[in-house]
Design a protein around this motif. Structure first.
Motif, PDB file in Angstrom:
ATOM      1  N   GLU B  10       0.855  -1.178   0.000  1.00 56.99           N
ATOM      2  CA  GLU B  10       0.000   0.000   0.000  1.00 56.99           C
ATOM      3  C   GLU B  10       0.900   1.239   0.000  1.00 56.99           C
ATOM      4  OE1 GLU B  10      -2.694   0.164   3.356  1.00 56.99           O
ATOM      5  OE2 GLU B  10      -3.197   2.248   2.866  1.00 56.99           O
ATOM      6  N   LEU B  11       0.467   2.308  -0.644  1.00 53.98           N
ATOM      7  CA  LEU B  11       1.306   3.500  -0.696  1.00 53.98           C
ATOM      8  C   LEU B  11       0.629   4.665   0.002  1.00 53.98           C
ATOM      9  CD1 LEU B  11       2.354   3.170  -4.419  1.00 53.98           C
ATOM     10  CD2 LEU B  11       3.765   2.670  -2.441  1.00 53.98           C
ATOM     11  N   ARG B  12       1.430   5.475   0.653  1.00 55.23           N
ATOM     12  CA  ARG B  12       0.896   6.688   1.266  1.00 55.23           C
ATOM     13  C   ARG B  12       0.320   7.571   0.161  1.00 55.23           C
ATOM     14  NH1 ARG B  12       3.095   9.982   6.155  1.00 55.23           N
ATOM     15  NH2 ARG B  12       2.262  12.040   5.736  1.00 55.23           N
ATOM     16  N   SER B  14       0.538  10.527  -0.567  1.00 55.82           N
ATOM     17  CA  SER B  14       1.413  11.544  -1.154  1.00 55.82           C
ATOM     18  C   SER B  14       2.425  10.957  -2.136  1.00 55.82           C
ATOM     19  CB  SER B  14       2.148  12.284  -0.041  1.00 55.82           C
ATOM     20  OG  SER B  14       2.861  11.345   0.727  1.00 55.82           O
ATOM     21  N   GLU B  15       2.482   9.633  -2.255  1.00 51.07           N
ATOM     22  CA  GLU B  15       3.483   9.031  -3.146  1.00 51.07           C
ATOM     23  C   GLU B  15       2.942   8.962  -4.574  1.00 51.07           C
ATOM     24  OE1 GLU B  15       6.472   8.373  -2.161  1.00 51.07           O
ATOM     25  OE2 GLU B  15       6.217   8.390   0.020  1.00 51.07           O
ATOM     26  N   SER B  16       3.647   9.599  -5.498  1.00 56.04           N
ATOM     27  CA  SER B  16       3.213   9.548  -6.898  1.00 56.04           C
ATOM     28  C   SER B  16       3.779   8.311  -7.591  1.00 56.04           C
ATOM     29  CB  SER B  16       3.673  10.802  -7.638  1.00 56.04           C
ATOM     30  OG  SER B  16       5.072  10.806  -7.710  1.00 56.04           O
ATOM     31  N   HIS B  17       4.886   7.778  -7.036  1.00 58.03           N
ATOM     32  CA  HIS B  17       5.501   6.566  -7.557  1.00 58.03           C
ATOM     33  C   HIS B  17       5.741   5.631  -6.380  1.00 58.03           C
ATOM     34  CE1 HIS B  17       6.459   9.553 -10.593  1.00 58.03           C
ATOM     35  NE2 HIS B  17       6.885   8.617 -11.419  1.00 58.03           N
ATOM     36  N   CYS B  18       5.876   4.351  -6.665  1.00 62.17           N
ATOM     37  CA  CYS B  18       6.210   3.422  -5.586  1.00 62.17           C
ATOM     38  C   CYS B  18       7.680   3.638  -5.215  1.00 62.17           C
ATOM     39  CB  CYS B  18       5.987   1.985  -6.044  1.00 62.17           C
ATOM     40  SG  CYS B  18       6.649   0.791  -4.886  1.00 62.17           S
ATOM     41  N   PRO B  19       7.989   3.972  -3.957  1.00 64.39           N
ATOM     42  CA  PRO B  19       9.386   4.226  -3.589  1.00 64.39           C
ATOM     43  C   PRO B  19      10.278   2.989  -3.732  1.00 64.39           C
ATOM     44  CG  PRO B  19       7.901   5.010  -1.874  1.00 64.39           C
ATOM     45  CD  PRO B  19       7.083   4.190  -2.825  1.00 64.39           C
ATOM     46  N   ASP B  22       9.821   2.430  -8.157  1.00 66.42           N
ATOM     47  CA  ASP B  22       9.666   3.628  -8.989  1.00 66.42           C
ATOM     48  C   ASP B  22       8.547   3.514 -10.031  1.00 66.42           C
ATOM     49  OD1 ASP B  22      11.699   4.851  -7.582  1.00 66.42           O
ATOM     50  OD2 ASP B  22      13.258   4.156  -8.946  1.00 66.42           O
ATOM     51  N   TYR B  32      -3.530  10.448  -8.084  1.00 69.78           N
ATOM     52  CA  TYR B  32      -2.515  11.012  -7.173  1.00 69.78           C
ATOM     53  C   TYR B  32      -2.875  12.448  -6.790  1.00 69.78           C
ATOM     54  CZ  TYR B  32       1.780  13.567  -6.167  1.00 69.78           C
ATOM     55  OH  TYR B  32       2.715  14.405  -5.613  1.00 69.78           O
ATOM     56  N   GLU B  37      -0.681  15.329   2.443  1.00 65.59           N
ATOM     57  CA  GLU B  37       0.445  15.580   3.351  1.00 65.59           C
ATOM     58  C   GLU B  37       1.575  14.587   3.053  1.00 65.59           C
ATOM     59  OE1 GLU B  37      -0.294  16.134   7.785  1.00 65.59           O
ATOM     60  OE2 GLU B  37       1.097  14.437   7.781  1.00 65.59           O
ATOM     61  N   ARG B  38       2.750  15.129   2.713  1.00 64.72           N
ATOM     62  CA  ARG B  38       3.890  14.271   2.371  1.00 64.72           C
ATOM     63  C   ARG B  38       4.585  13.785   3.646  1.00 64.72           C
ATOM     64  NH1 ARG B  38       5.982  14.892  -2.658  1.00 64.72           N
ATOM     65  NH2 ARG B  38       8.103  14.627  -1.883  1.00 64.72           N
ATOM     66  N   ALA B  39       5.316  12.682   3.509  1.00 64.37           N
ATOM     67  CA  ALA B  39       6.039  12.172   4.679  1.00 64.37           C
ATOM     68  C   ALA B  39       7.174  13.121   5.066  1.00 64.37           C
ATOM     69  CB  ALA B  39       6.598  10.789   4.375  1.00 64.37           C
TER      70      ALA B  39
END
Lengths: 424, 235
Positions: B10-12, B14-19, B22, B32, B37-39
């Motif tokens: 699962e992605l937060r 605020s993530e536009s890509h999978c960390p 990518d 997106y 709120e970004r990390a």
């Protein structure tokens, strides 16, 4: 008035030696509340909290033979967080050895390992967060690690517990085989990659129990497996052991109240030269290794060995710059090179019931090591465990292997990072 | 909530890509949201590598004094007294006094280095006058030239630092001041030789330097020529 000064504790002695112009051994603890942080209120809370923790009001100086810590007045300004936290601490110009940062709903405390370990820094963070909430009108009792700021700090809280509890019965040899270190393209010197996975604690605990291991053992074994796979992919002709450095909180063996460092470590691992290990075999290996090594006798032997070198009269009398050189050589031989990465699990955080509704999560982040590419840290709160990977490598293969393995085992993971993508 | 189609995590928001891999997040039901709120903030802390000034100063000292000391020892061993090696020692001392302030001082380095260096150079020349058989040249010749050169260099440094010039104007300023300095040096030399001033060789330097300055100033004013020059000479 004469300024109070302290010797560096036994564990802290190595940190000023290994620090360089790009890196210092830092870590960070943070708490996320459910409201946006007001910097002025945070500054006031910090001014209220700081006098209770004398180990934070310190600056580091050089003596002729040793570094030492000196008390300094004042309070640092809280600052905004950045995408590249944990930047190195500089110790000249009477600087503080910690910083308090804020971002949206998060309060973070970053510190140089010389002044405190993860355990006591959590006490500082909890007390700071409690004072911040109190300034907003919330009533919070002084329990569960929230300290009474009106209480006078005791001498016991500033003691070097290593000196107090070492028994000097034996000298334990430090020699071990050098461990595997992952290769890869490195980030720029001022960058750091942080990836945090939030994991359901209950499911993780159930899975660990299936393997008859604790959560730390289970995660450590998984980490070893991921490093073994990476080494396999790198195709090295001669494979090296994968060992993980696990800090051990000595307060569980001794009644120490010290706010300063009181941790040692143990290095469980497997050697692929003996053959291919299954995950079950790795867990068994880690479980028994930790059972055998993490006990009062063994830790005391390690502690005594470290202090014997410090007390050696010949070494004591060497001027600091020669000592630094010698310690750096020793660090290269017996420090990071013996382990692949550090994994520190600080445990599950508790708070007074009155504070619980206002706090969403805790995070704990170790800076990447001086030479080792990765560091992993974990902290639990409520029903979640937050595992954070810090790395100096561009690729995220190790992190991906680790978290997707958990997903494949049926443990859901939620990922976040400090990565910035172009065109977002 | 969005998941990475490649990793299954699962992605937060605020993530536009999978960390982890990518891969770009594609969720038609929940696109997106860049305001989530970004990390971590986007802002980076500036981290400058710390300079180890004292170490550099020590290195500079060793690098200048070691050759000087070696020369003195060699000279003493061969001729049983220090003769030629003293000139090396003086030269190294002067060099050291120019370099050290550049390393140690944090503010106004160039000016401080110039001032200390000028004093030490004058002192060095004074000592050399004592060592050589020809006397009487320090006060009327060497000292005025050193002071005058230091004065012109000081003005150039101050202009470069405190007056905002373009590159061409700065070069024009530098050439015209050098032209003036050359003339002053000839005046001082002439006065030392026969107490009268007849400008000769300095004009050969003065005229081209002034001409170059004028050309530079003209180019500075003509935007088209300036652009053409930039194109032809870009590095």
């Amino acid at each position: 008035m004469e300024k109070k000064w302290y010797r560096l504790d036994n564990a802290a002695k190595i940190f000023p030696v290994t620090k360089n112009s790009m890196w210092s051994n830092n870590f960070r603890v943070s708490v996320t509340l459910n409201e946006k942080i007001d910097p002025e209120r945070l500054q006031k809370a910090l001014e209220m909290t700081l006098p209770r923790f004398p180990n934070f009001s310190l600056t580091m100086k050089k003596g002729l033979f040793w570094y030492y810590l000196e008390h300094r007045e004042g309070c640092p300004q809280v600052s905004e967080d950045a995408a590249n936290p944990l930047r190195r601490f500089r110790t000249n110009k009477n600087r503080f050895l910690f910083r308090v940062r804020y971002y949206e709903r998060r309060i973070a405390v970053e510190m140089f390992h010389v002044i405190a370990d993860g355990n006591s820094s959590m006490l500082f963070l909890k007390t700071l967060a409690a004072n911040y909430l109190r300034l907003g009108g919330v009533e919070i009792p002084n329990t569960h690690g929230v300290l009474d700021i009106n209480e006078k700090p005791s001498d016991e809280e500033m003691e070097d517990s290593y000196q107090k509890y070492a028994s000097f019965r034996v000298n334990k040899p430090r020699k071990e085989r050098k461990a595997y270190h992952p290769k890869g393209v490195e980030l720029k010197y001022n960058e750091i990659k942080i990836i945090t996975g939030q994991i359901n604690l209950r499911k993780l605990s159930e899975k660990s129990k299936e393997y008859k291991a604790t959560i730390t053992e289970f995660l450590c074994a998984l980490l070893i497996k991921c490093f073994l796979d990476r080494q396999e992919r790198e195709g090295a002709r001669k494979k090296k052991p994968v060992k993980i450095c696990i800090p051990v909180n000595l307060r569980s063996f001794y009644p120490s109240k010290s706010f300063r460092n009181f941790v040692l470590y143990t290095n469980p691992g497997v050697d692929p030269a003996y053959g291919n290990y299954t995950f079950e075999e790795i867990i068994t290996q880690v479980h028994h290794f930790m059972g055998l090594n993490i006990n009062e006798k063994n830790m005391n032997a390690m502690m005594s060995t470290n202090i014997s070198s410090e007390r050696n009269p010949f070494l004591k009398l060497l001027p600091l710059f020669i000592k630094n050189f010698g310690m750096l050589v020793a660090y290269r031989m017996y420090g990071e090179s013996l382990t692949t990465c550090t994994f520190s699990n600080i445990g599950k955080m508790t708070l007074p019931d009155e504070m619980m509704p206002y706090v969403e999560r805790f995070d704990f982040i170790l800076n990447r090591q001086r030479n080792n590419a990765h560091a992993v840290s974990a902290v639990g709160f409520k029903d979640r465990l937050n595992i954070t990977f810090t790395s100096k490598l561009v690729d995220s293969d190790l992190e991906r292997d680790f978290f997707t393995s958990l997903v494949k085992m049926g443990i859901p993971v939620k990922i976040e990072s400090n990565k910035n993508y172009e065109g977002e | 909530m969005s998941y990475c189609v490649n990793c299954g995590v699962e992605l937060r928001e605020s993530e536009s890509h999978c960390p982890l891999c990518d891969t770009k997040v594609v969720n038609p039901r929940k696109p997106y949201n860049e305001n989530a709120e970004r990390a971590y903030p986007r802002r980076y802390d500036v981290v400058l590598p710390a300079e180890n000034r004292m170490m550099t100063a020590l290195l500079a000292t060793i690098l200048t004094f070691l050759p000087a000391l070696t020369c003195v020892i060699v000279d003493y061993v061969i001729s049983e007294k220090a003769t030629w090696s003293l000139y090396v020692a003086i030269a190294m001392g002067v060099l050291w006094s120019f370099v050290l302030p550049l390393v140690v001082v944090t503010k106004h380095r160039a000016v401080i280095s110039l001032l200390i260096g000028t004093v030490s150079l004058s002192l060095g020349l004074f000592l050399i006058e004592k060592l050589v058989p020809v006397k009487g040249w320090f006060m009327p010749l060497a000292l005025p030239i050193v002071v005058c050169a230091a004065f012109f260099i000081l003005i150039i440094i101050l202009a470069a630092k405190y007056v905002v010039f373009g590159v061409l104007k700065m070069m024009a300023f530098f050439f015209s001041f050098t032209a003036l300095m050359v003339v002053v040096i000839e005046i001082v030399t002439d006065m030392y030789i026969d107490n009268s001033v007849q400008l000769q060789w300095s004009l050969a330097a003065f005229v081209p330097l002034v001409l170059v300055s004028l050309v530079l100033l003209i180019i500075e004013r003509k935007k088209r020529v300036k652009d053409e020059m930039r194109k032809k000479f870009h590095i």
